[in-house]
Design a protein around this motif. Structure first.
Motif, PDB file in Angstrom:
ATOM      1  N   VAL A 199       0.854  -1.188   0.000  1.00  0.00           N
ATOM      2  CA  VAL A 199       0.000   0.000   0.000  1.00  0.00           C
ATOM      3  C   VAL A 199       0.890   1.238   0.000  1.00  0.00           C
ATOM      4  N   VAL A 200       0.627   2.145  -0.922  1.00  0.00           N
ATOM      5  CA  VAL A 200       1.340   3.416  -0.994  1.00  0.00           C
ATOM      6  C   VAL A 200       0.360   4.504  -0.573  1.00  0.00           C
ATOM      7  N   ALA A 201       0.712   5.213   0.515  1.00  0.00           N
ATOM      8  CA  ALA A 201      -0.172   6.254   1.041  1.00  0.00           C
ATOM      9  C   ALA A 201       0.662   7.466   1.419  1.00  0.00           C
ATOM     10  N   GLY A 202       0.533   8.545   0.666  1.00  0.00           N
ATOM     11  CA  GLY A 202       1.342   9.721   0.923  1.00  0.00           C
ATOM     12  C   GLY A 202       2.815   9.393   0.753  1.00  0.00           C
ATOM     13  N   ALA A 203       3.606   9.691   1.784  1.00  0.00           N
ATOM     14  CA  ALA A 203       5.043   9.431   1.734  1.00  0.00           C
ATOM     15  C   ALA A 203       5.415   8.127   2.423  1.00  0.00           C
ATOM     16  N   ALA A 204       4.454   7.232   2.611  1.00  0.00           N
ATOM     17  CA  ALA A 204       4.722   5.969   3.307  1.00  0.00           C
ATOM     18  C   ALA A 204       4.342   4.784   2.431  1.00  0.00           C
ATOM     19  N   GLU A 205       5.023   3.668   2.668  1.00  0.00           N
ATOM     20  CA  GLU A 205       4.705   2.408   2.010  1.00  0.00           C
ATOM     21  C   GLU A 205       4.521   1.336   3.076  1.00  0.00           C
ATOM     22  N   ILE A 206       3.506   0.505   2.885  1.00  0.00           N
ATOM     23  CA  ILE A 206       3.199  -0.563   3.827  1.00  0.00           C
ATOM     24  C   ILE A 206       3.154  -1.877   3.071  1.00  0.00           C
ATOM     25  N   VAL A 207       3.854  -2.886   3.573  1.00  0.00           N
ATOM     26  CA  VAL A 207       3.859  -4.214   2.967  1.00  0.00           C
ATOM     27  C   VAL A 207       3.286  -5.200   3.981  1.00  0.00           C
ATOM     28  N   ALA A 208       2.311  -5.981   3.552  1.00  0.00           N
ATOM     29  CA  ALA A 208       1.653  -6.918   4.466  1.00  0.00           C
ATOM     30  C   ALA A 208       1.380  -8.225   3.763  1.00  0.00           C
ATOM     31  N   ALA A 209       1.115  -9.265   4.583  1.00  0.00           N
ATOM     32  CA  ALA A 209       0.742 -10.571   4.047  1.00  0.00           C
ATOM     33  C   ALA A 209      -0.193 -11.240   5.043  1.00  0.00           C
ATOM     34  N   GLY A 210      -1.436 -11.457   4.623  1.00  0.00           N
ATOM     35  CA  GLY A 210      -2.382 -12.155   5.474  1.00  0.00           C
ATOM     36  C   GLY A 210      -2.644 -11.435   6.778  1.00  0.00           C
ATOM     37  N   THR A 211      -3.051 -10.194   6.727  1.00  0.00           N
ATOM     38  CA  THR A 211      -3.217  -9.406   7.942  1.00  0.00           C
ATOM     39  C   THR A 211      -4.337  -8.398   7.754  1.00  0.00           C
ATOM     40  N   GLN A 212      -4.671  -7.662   8.828  1.00  0.00           N
ATOM     41  CA  GLN A 212      -5.641  -6.577   8.767  1.00  0.00           C
ATOM     42  C   GLN A 212      -4.988  -5.309   9.286  1.00  0.00           C
ATOM     43  N   PHE A 213      -5.104  -4.245   8.516  1.00  0.00           N
ATOM     44  CA  PHE A 213      -4.527  -2.984   8.961  1.00  0.00           C
ATOM     45  C   PHE A 213      -5.295  -1.816   8.346  1.00  0.00           C
ATOM     46  N   ASP A 214      -5.212  -0.679   9.031  1.00  0.00           N
ATOM     47  CA  ASP A 214      -5.930   0.521   8.645  1.00  0.00           C
ATOM     48  C   ASP A 214      -4.920   1.596   8.265  1.00  0.00           C
ATOM     49  N   VAL A 215      -5.187   2.320   7.180  1.00  0.00           N
ATOM     50  CA  VAL A 215      -4.298   3.389   6.732  1.00  0.00           C
ATOM     51  C   VAL A 215      -5.136   4.648   6.511  1.00  0.00           C
ATOM     52  N   LEU A 217      -4.809   8.894   5.542  1.00  0.00           N
ATOM     53  CA  LEU A 217      -4.065  10.090   5.162  1.00  0.00           C
ATOM     54  C   LEU A 217      -4.698  11.282   5.866  1.00  0.00           C
ATOM     55  N   GLN A 218      -3.903  12.008   6.624  1.00  0.00           N
ATOM     56  CA  GLN A 218      -4.388  13.170   7.364  1.00  0.00           C
ATOM     57  C   GLN A 218      -3.391  14.310   7.170  1.00  0.00           C
ATOM     58  N   GLY A 219      -3.717  15.201   6.251  1.00  0.00           N
ATOM     59  CA  GLY A 219      -2.770  16.252   5.897  1.00  0.00           C
ATOM     60  C   GLY A 219      -1.526  15.641   5.271  1.00  0.00           C
ATOM     61  N   ARG A 220      -0.334  15.961   5.823  1.00  0.00           N
ATOM     62  CA  ARG A 220       0.925  15.400   5.336  1.00  0.00           C
ATOM     63  C   ARG A 220       1.323  14.154   6.120  1.00  0.00           C
ATOM     64  N   SER A 221       0.409  13.665   6.937  1.00  0.00           N
ATOM     65  CA  SER A 221       0.706  12.492   7.775  1.00  0.00           C
ATOM     66  C   SER A 221       0.010  11.247   7.247  1.00  0.00           C
ATOM     67  N   ASP A 258       5.033  11.460   9.626  1.00  0.00           N
ATOM     68  CA  ASP A 258       4.773  12.866   9.323  1.00  0.00           C
ATOM     69  C   ASP A 258       5.730  13.350   8.236  1.00  0.00           C
ATOM     70  N   GLY A 259       5.174  13.728   7.092  1.00  0.00           N
ATOM     71  CA  GLY A 259       5.992  14.244   5.998  1.00  0.00           C
ATOM     72  C   GLY A 259       7.046  13.267   5.524  1.00  0.00           C
ATOM     73  N   GLY A 260       6.784  11.985   5.626  1.00  0.00           N
ATOM     74  CA  GLY A 260       7.726  10.970   5.178  1.00  0.00           C
ATOM     75  C   GLY A 260       8.778  10.599   6.203  1.00  0.00           C
ATOM     76  N   VAL A 261       8.787  11.275   7.356  1.00  0.00           N
ATOM     77  CA  VAL A 261       9.789  11.001   8.390  1.00  0.00           C
ATOM     78  C   VAL A 261       9.258   9.938   9.347  1.00  0.00           C
ATOM     79  N   MET A 262      10.014   8.863   9.481  1.00  0.00           N
ATOM     80  CA  MET A 262       9.605   7.770  10.357  1.00  0.00           C
ATOM     81  C   MET A 262       9.823   8.135  11.828  1.00  0.00           C
ATOM     82  N   PRO A 263       8.892   7.760  12.724  1.00  0.00           N
ATOM     83  CA  PRO A 263       9.094   7.999  14.149  1.00  0.00           C
ATOM     84  C   PRO A 263      10.076   6.986  14.731  1.00  0.00           C
ATOM     85  N   ALA A 264      10.476   7.212  15.964  1.00  0.00           N
ATOM     86  CA  ALA A 264      11.425   6.299  16.604  1.00  0.00           C
ATOM     87  C   ALA A 264      10.788   4.951  16.885  1.00  0.00           C
ATOM     88  N   GLN A 265       9.505   4.941  17.186  1.00  0.00           N
ATOM     89  CA  GLN A 265       8.829   3.687  17.492  1.00  0.00           C
ATOM     90  C   GLN A 265       7.322   3.852  17.300  1.00  0.00           C
TER      91      GLN A 265
END
Length: 364
Positions: A199-215, A217-221, A258-265
């Motif tokens: 899944v490509v959403a804004g400045a983030a990419e998510i890769v999953a297999a056999g799972t459930q997740f919510d994405v 987009l809120q502003g630049r986040s 936020d703006g493509g910057v990954m958080p620490a955790q």
């Protein structure tokens, strides 16, 4: 065969003829293709009757004095063009079907050139057997303001769309890719070892297999919430900075990029509250009133307006129907120090002078 069975056969035969005619038009979209496959899977009788229509189409060239044109030869041409991508019908079934001299009901004698009918059938078979494998399956789904929708994808995955959401789905041989252009979506991903789900959403990419997740987009986040399983999340590459390694996020956790910057955790959250929108609910626990009002505004036609910064920061808790703005307004009116004014287009929330605020009550 009983009279009831004959009636059922007659109905299914008419449905098969309708599907055959429908497949002669333009290439079907994702929803139409899914409906056709679902109809075939509903009963072996459906498959048998549809193949009966195909056999009639195969025999039509002879009736049109064109004995050199056959379904098999056209399918062979389609196979050659597709470099082997068409799944061939097993020889055993071809022999059995050829041996069955199916009577031709008058309702199956369709207008048009016989050779054209056979060619169209070959194209239909080619489309149904190669869609989702050759990279041609691209579909866009949208919801309007206040609208929600659910869509089953060709691989069995389920896509839930929240209000004002646009996604583009692209399946090819190597992977399944979904681009979220705006809004919020929850994915129930069907496992497939041969193709990753990205899944490509804004400045983030998510890769999953056999799972459930919510994405969302809120502003630049980009906000990723994992309900079941795990996903790998990565942010946008930054100039002069080594690309960060993808972060693994497990069920019960949320990651905000936020703006493509990954958080620490990632942070632990209540996933039921995070995906309450699936039940058309809004759940908030000591959240700023301004954020809660903004959430209601995503669904309602009457907007909630709060201009006072201190009032927007007031922490509130509750569970509401996302579309019941009036109940939320009544809840606000019950708070000390709060005054509510209603107009046909908006609900204005203001501070009440000479009133002492008290702790906000819980709403149910």
């Amino acid at each position: 065969m009983t009279s009831t069975e004959e009636q059922v056969r007659a109905v299914v035969a008419r449905q098969a003829a309708d599907w055959f005619i429908a497949n002669q038009g333009a290439l079907p979209d994702c929803a139409e293709r899914g409906a056709f496959i679902a109809w075939l899977k509903a009963s072996p009788i459906h498959v048998e009757e549809y193949l009966g229509v195909a056999l009639v189409a195969r025999d039509l060239p002879a009736a049109a004095d064109d004995p050199d044109t056959s379904l098999e030869s056209l399918l062979e041409l389609a196979r050659a063009d597709a470099a082997g991508n068409v799944v061939p019908v097993p020889a055993l079934y071809r022999r059995e079907l050829a041996a069955r001299r199916v009577p031709v009901p008058r309702r199956w004698l369709l207008a048009g050139a016989a050779a054209a009918a056979v060619a169209i059938l070959a194209v239909s078979v080619f489309w149904w057997t190669t869609a989702g494998q050759s990279g041609n399956l691209v579909q866009t789904y949208r919801t309007a303001h206040g609208e929600q929708a659910q869509q089953r994808l060709p691989d069995g995955s389920v896509l839930h769309l929240n209000t004002e959401t646009t996604v583009a789905v692209n399946y090819d041989r190597g992977e399944r890719v979904v681009h979220i252009e705006g809004g919020q979506a929850l994915f129930e991903v069907a496992h497939d070892d041969s193709r990753q789900f990205r899944v490509v959403a804004g400045a983030a990419e998510i890769v999953a297999a056999g799972t459930q997740f919510d994405v969302r987009l809120q502003g630049r986040s980009t906000i990723v919430t994992v309900v079941e399983g795990q996903v790998d999340v990565s942010g946008e590459s930054q100039p002069d900075v080594a690309p960060a390694q993808a972060m693994r996020v497990s069920a019960g956790y949320r990651l905000r990029i936020d703006g493509g910057v990954m958080p620490a955790q990632s942070e632990r959250i209540d996933t039921q509250a995070a995906v309450a929108w699936l039940q058309r609910k809004i759940v908030f626990e000591r959240q700023p009133l301004g954020e809660v009002a903004d959430e209601f505004n995503r669904y309602g036609t009457i907007q909630i307006v709060i201009e006072d910064d201190s009032l927007r920061a007031l922490p509130v808790s509750g569970v509401f129907n996302a579309y019941d703005t009036n109940s939320f307004a009544a809840f606000l009116e019950s708070l000390d120090g709060v005054r509510v004014e209603r107009t046909p287009r908006e609900i204005r929330v203001m501070r009440q002078d000479a009133a002492q605020p008290k702790r906000a009550p819980l709403a149910n």
